[in-house]
Design an enzyme around this catalytic site. Structure first.
Site, short mmCIF file in Angstrom:
data_model
loop_
_atom_site.label_atom_id
_atom_site.label_comp_id
_atom_site.label_asym_id
_atom_site.label_seq_id
_atom_site.Cartn_x
_atom_site.Cartn_y
_atom_site.Cartn_z
N ASP A 114 0.81 -1.22 0.00
CA ASP A 114 0.00 0.00 0.00
C ASP A 114 0.85 1.27 0.00
O ASP A 114 0.65 2.17 0.83
CB ASP A 114 -0.92 0.02 1.23
CG ASP A 114 -1.63 -1.30 1.46
OD1 ASP A 114 -2.14 -1.88 0.49
OD2 ASP A 114 -1.67 -1.75 2.63
N GLU A 163 -11.75 0.17 -3.05
CA GLU A 163 -10.91 0.75 -1.99
C GLU A 163 -9.67 1.37 -2.61
O GLU A 163 -9.54 1.47 -3.82
CB GLU A 163 -10.54 -0.31 -0.96
CG GLU A 163 -9.78 -1.48 -1.52
CD GLU A 163 -9.57 -2.59 -0.50
OE1 GLU A 163 -10.02 -2.46 0.63
OE2 GLU A 163 -8.95 -3.59 -0.87
#
Length: 370
Positions: free
Chosen positions: A64, A273
């Site tokens: 991420d 997301e």
């Protein structure tokens, strides 16, 4: 942060005409045995998979990546994946990360420095568990680290921590941001100085539990998948001190080519997301993960709050179930930071990477394809 599903997908071969030089850490001390001895991997034909670049670091697992340029240098704010032995499930309980390491690099392809632990769950007064995908920002001499973590009631909230250094250590505020929920905060500061936070994630990210504006613990774990409008990410303007929301939380609407909101069942286009925002030639590029179809997609608008019109795919699936990215300009070129599972071949033990982002003359993004 993409966070769910129980099985790694088969390795996919990624290639592109223009590749960057490998971005490998120079660190020789290996603290994670699994990272130094990754499982052998093969594609469906029995050959070795190919990748766009090498992992930026290999002594810890990272995911991420949120990349920013501060003081002429790239700083990366990733999740820190760890092996917990927890069984996999759609809620993402096996993603039980506990701290953040911040990385930096002077150049793409150059040495990557791991600055160690910048924030730990135990130092966040209200935190319970699962320190997921963060982001960072800078204003008036202070660096801000935004993070999602479940509170002691197991509800995801978003917190903020501050430091005088981009590498920390960061000191967390005593309470989460009022009105915050779900995961994956991404903070964008516009050219007029106003800052906005984008956030939200379905399934284990709990966004579907906030459909009415209040938390519903009994809401389905998975997303709606019918003809109703897709659940959008959320956006809120930040206060001048960058620590609270300045106004109401709004839904980010993504439209199709006919100007109609994307449907929940359209899982190759709708938001899941991993939101990110960047600005290019006066237009706002809202990019995100489609989750269970493993694409990085983008939509373009004329306002930071949207609506945005879907434009296409930035990156097709990488090895591993999850995908999460950031986009940054550095020395006249644009780059996408992302992750895959080259080192471990396990979807919850990922490694961050970078490759160049190309555009067509009209500003559209060239898809990075297998």
């Amino acid at each position: 942060m993409l966070h769910h599903f129980s099985l790694c997908r088969p390795a996919l071969v990624l290639a592109a005409p223009l590749l960057l030089a490998a971005c490998q850490s120079q660190s020789t001390q290996q603290t994670d045995a699994a990272a130094t001895t990754p499982e052998a991997k093969a594609d469906s034909t029995g050959g070795k998979p190919k990748f766009l670049s090498k992992p930026l670091v290999s002594d810890i697992y990272t995911a991420d990546p949120s990349a920013h340029v501060f003081n002429g240098k790239i700083y990366i704010y990733p999740s820190h994946d760890i092996e917990t032995g927890m069984p996999e499930n759609d809620k993402g309980d096996h993603f039980a990360m506990r701290d953040y390491h911040i990385l930096s690099m002077d150049s793409i392809g150059g040495k990557v420095t791991d600055h160690g632990v910048a924030l730990d769950t135990k130092d966040i007064p209200w935190a319970g568990r699962q320190l997921w995908a963060p982001d960072a920002a800078f204003k008036s001499g202070t660096y801000y680290l935004y993070f999602p973590v479940k509170d002691k009631q197991d509800v995801f909230r978003i917190g903020v921590a501050t430091s005088s250094s981009p590498t920390g250590p960061f000191k967390a505020e005593p309470k989460p941001i009022e009105g915050s929920f779900s995961i994956d905060p991404a903070v964008f500061t516009d050219t007029d100085g106003k800052a906005y936070m984008y956030f939200g994630g379905l399934w284990g990210g709990q966004l579907q539990r906030w459909a009415t504006g209040k938390y519903n613990a009994n809401a389905a774990e998975k997303k709606p998948d019918g003809d109703e409008p897709a659940i959008g990410a959320r956006v809120a303007q930040l206060t001048p001190d960058m620590k609270q929301f300045a106004g109401p939380v709004k839904e980010v609407v993504i439209l199709d080519s006919l100007g109609k909101p994307l449907k929940a069942k359209d899982n190759t286009h709708r938001f899941f997301e991993g939101a990110w925002m960047h600005k290019y030639q006066g237009k706002y590029y809202f990019s995100y993960s489609t989750g269970d179809t493993h694409l990085l997609a983008y939509a373009v608008g004329t306002s930071p709050a949207g609506p945005f019109t879907y434009k296409g795919v930035i990156m097709k699936p990488v090895q591993g179930w999850t995908t999460h990215h950031s986009i940054v300009e550095f020395k006249g070129k644009w780059y996408i930071f992302y992750h895959d599972t080259e080192l471990s071949n396990k979807t919850w033990l990922r490694n961050v990477k970078v490759t160049e982002l190309k555009r067509n003359p009209d500003g559209s993004i060239v898809t990075i394809t297998p």
